[in-house]
Scaffold this motif. Structure first.
Motif, PDB file in Angstrom:
ATOM      1  N   ALA A  89      -0.621  99.012  74.965  1.00  0.00           N
ATOM      2  CA  ALA A  89      -0.586  97.102  73.802  1.00  0.00           C
ATOM      3  C   ALA A  89      -1.818  97.962  72.925  1.00  0.00           C
ATOM      4  O   ALA A  89      -1.408  97.707  71.911  1.00  0.00           O
ATOM      5  N   MET A  90      -2.177  98.969  72.739  1.00  0.00           N
ATOM      6  CA  MET A  90      -3.415  99.351  71.581  1.00  0.00           C
ATOM      7  C   MET A  90      -2.959  99.404  69.909  1.00  0.00           C
ATOM      8  O   MET A  90      -3.335  98.818  69.473  1.00  0.00           O
ATOM      9  N   PRO A  91      -2.129  99.822  70.436  1.00  0.00           N
ATOM     10  CA  PRO A  91      -0.969 100.002  68.840  1.00  0.00           C
ATOM     11  C   PRO A  91       0.008  98.548  68.375  1.00  0.00           C
ATOM     12  O   PRO A  91      -0.779  98.006  67.433  1.00  0.00           O
ATOM     13  N   PHE A  92       0.200  97.851  69.274  1.00  0.00           N
ATOM     14  CA  PHE A  92       0.735  96.187  68.705  1.00  0.00           C
ATOM     15  C   PHE A  92      -0.988  95.503  68.799  1.00  0.00           C
ATOM     16  O   PHE A  92      -1.031  94.189  67.950  1.00  0.00           O
ATOM     17  N   LEU A  93      -1.633  95.896  69.087  1.00  0.00           N
ATOM     18  CA  LEU A  93      -3.145  94.713  69.048  1.00  0.00           C
ATOM     19  C   LEU A  93      -3.525  95.281  68.094  1.00  0.00           C
ATOM     20  O   LEU A  93      -4.367  94.502  67.396  1.00  0.00           O
ATOM     21  N   GLU A  94      -3.384  97.074  67.405  1.00  0.00           N
ATOM     22  CA  GLU A  94      -3.800  96.839  66.332  1.00  0.00           C
ATOM     23  C   GLU A  94      -3.370  96.869  64.356  1.00  0.00           C
ATOM     24  O   GLU A  94      -3.283  95.721  64.086  1.00  0.00           O
ATOM     25  N   ASP A  95      -1.822  96.274  65.396  1.00  0.00           N
ATOM     26  CA  ASP A  95      -0.886  95.956  64.223  1.00  0.00           C
ATOM     27  C   ASP A  95      -1.647  94.464  63.970  1.00  0.00           C
ATOM     28  O   ASP A  95      -1.585  93.247  62.953  1.00  0.00           O
ATOM     29  N   LEU A  96      -2.007  93.699  64.999  1.00  0.00           N
ATOM     30  CA  LEU A  96      -2.050  92.063  65.211  1.00  0.00           C
ATOM     31  C   LEU A  96      -3.250  91.718  64.465  1.00  0.00           C
ATOM     32  O   LEU A  96      -3.653  90.441  63.702  1.00  0.00           O
ATOM     33  N   TYR A  97      -4.817  92.862  64.909  1.00  0.00           N
ATOM     34  CA  TYR A  97      -5.803  92.772  64.496  1.00  0.00           C
ATOM     35  C   TYR A  97      -6.210  92.692  62.362  1.00  0.00           C
ATOM     36  O   TYR A  97      -6.252  91.995  61.731  1.00  0.00           O
ATOM     37  N   GLU A  98      -5.122  94.183  62.075  1.00  0.00           N
ATOM     38  CA  GLU A  98      -4.817  94.289  60.927  1.00  0.00           C
ATOM     39  C   GLU A  98      -4.120  93.117  60.115  1.00  0.00           C
ATOM     40  O   GLU A  98      -4.755  92.705  58.867  1.00  0.00           O
ATOM     41  N   ALA A  99      -3.120  91.749  60.784  1.00  0.00           N
ATOM     42  CA  ALA A  99      -2.148  90.923  59.461  1.00  0.00           C
ATOM     43  C   ALA A  99      -3.972  89.842  60.166  1.00  0.00           C
ATOM     44  O   ALA A  99      -3.203  89.052  58.824  1.00  0.00           O
TER      45      ALA A  99
END
Length: 258
Positions: A89-99
């Motif tokens: 999940a981490m790469p997608f969570l990080e992308d969502l956080y950056e957005a």
């Protein structure tokens, strides 16, 4: 403590009571505090705490206080939906956080509660009560509503039987209302929880599927309630959830909007 008068606590009960005495608000306890919070005699607490310290389950500082040890974290990381889920999940969570630069969370269901297994937050993010390893009643959270919506019927009925804890005037506290919300979540593929835990925050959540197409987790973004249109966040949250699902091997059946 969860023992009864008919069955005296076993050694395992006592050890679990001792470990359960620690909370996020009280991560460090003296021996006397451990004894009192666990409901154990001081001599028993001293003996068990010493054994747990030798095994690395507890740590004892120079002033004599105790904290939870890293060995317990190593064991806990082996739990279902633990390290593998978080790493996927981490790469997608990080992308969502950056957005969004707000709170991004990953949670799993445990009975009537959700357990937060990962969270990313920025300095300017809205305040939330959650923490990694923390719990909240499922009915009051976006991730919880997503997970309940896809949980077995007996789990849903147990939660609907209540009582439904109220945090704010917006918290769902009527079983019939919760039943309607869960039906909407199943139909729409996402949940919006507005001010149900804290009035200042709302969350948008979506389900994560595994290789058997079961919902095994949910992700959410928690943002300020004031001035936010939650519908604008739905595409990003659902896209992140779909990405995690694909990594976990989820099939892509006809009829589901991917």
């Amino acid at each position: 403590m969860r023992h009864s008068a008919q069955r005296p606590p076993s050694v395992v009960d006592r050890v679990l009571d001792l470990l359960g005495a620690f909370t996020a608000e009280r991560p460090r306890l003296t021996l006397s505090e451990l004894s009192r919070r666990a409901g154990l005699p001081l001599s028993t607490t001293h003996r068990l705490a010493g054994e747990l310290t030798r095994r690395g389950a507890l740590l004892r500082d120079e002033s004599g206080g105790y904290r939870v040890g890293l060995w317990l974290w190593e064991v806990a990381s082996l739990a279902p939906h633990g390290a593998e889920l978080r790493e996927s999940a981490m790469p997608f969570l990080e992308d969502l956080y950056e957005a969004t630069h707000q709170n991004v969370q990953l949670a799993v269901l445990d009975g009537a509660e959700v357990v937060f297994v990962e969270r990313i937050s920025g300095r300017g993010a809205v305040n939330v009560l959650t923490r990694v390893g923390g719990r909240l009643p499922a009915h009051a959270t976006g991730v919880g509503q997503v997970l309940l919506a896809h949980a077995p019927a007996e789990v849903q009925e147990e939660v609907l039987a209540g009582p439904l804890k109220t945090f704010t005037p917006k918290t769902i506290s009527v079983p019939a209302q919760l039943r309607r919300v869960l039906a909407d979540v199943r139909r729409d593929g996402y949940a919006i929880s507005d001010g149900q835990v804290e009035l200042i925050a709302l969350s948008v959540a979506a389900p994560v599927h595994d290789a058997t197409d079961e919902v095994v987790a949910a992700i959410s973004v928690v943002v300020p309630a004031e001035g936010t249109d939650p519908r604008t966040l739905v595409p990003a949250v659902r896209a992140a959830a779909r990405g995690i699902s694909r990594v976990l091997g989820a099939p892509r059946p006809r009829g589901r909007e991917w």
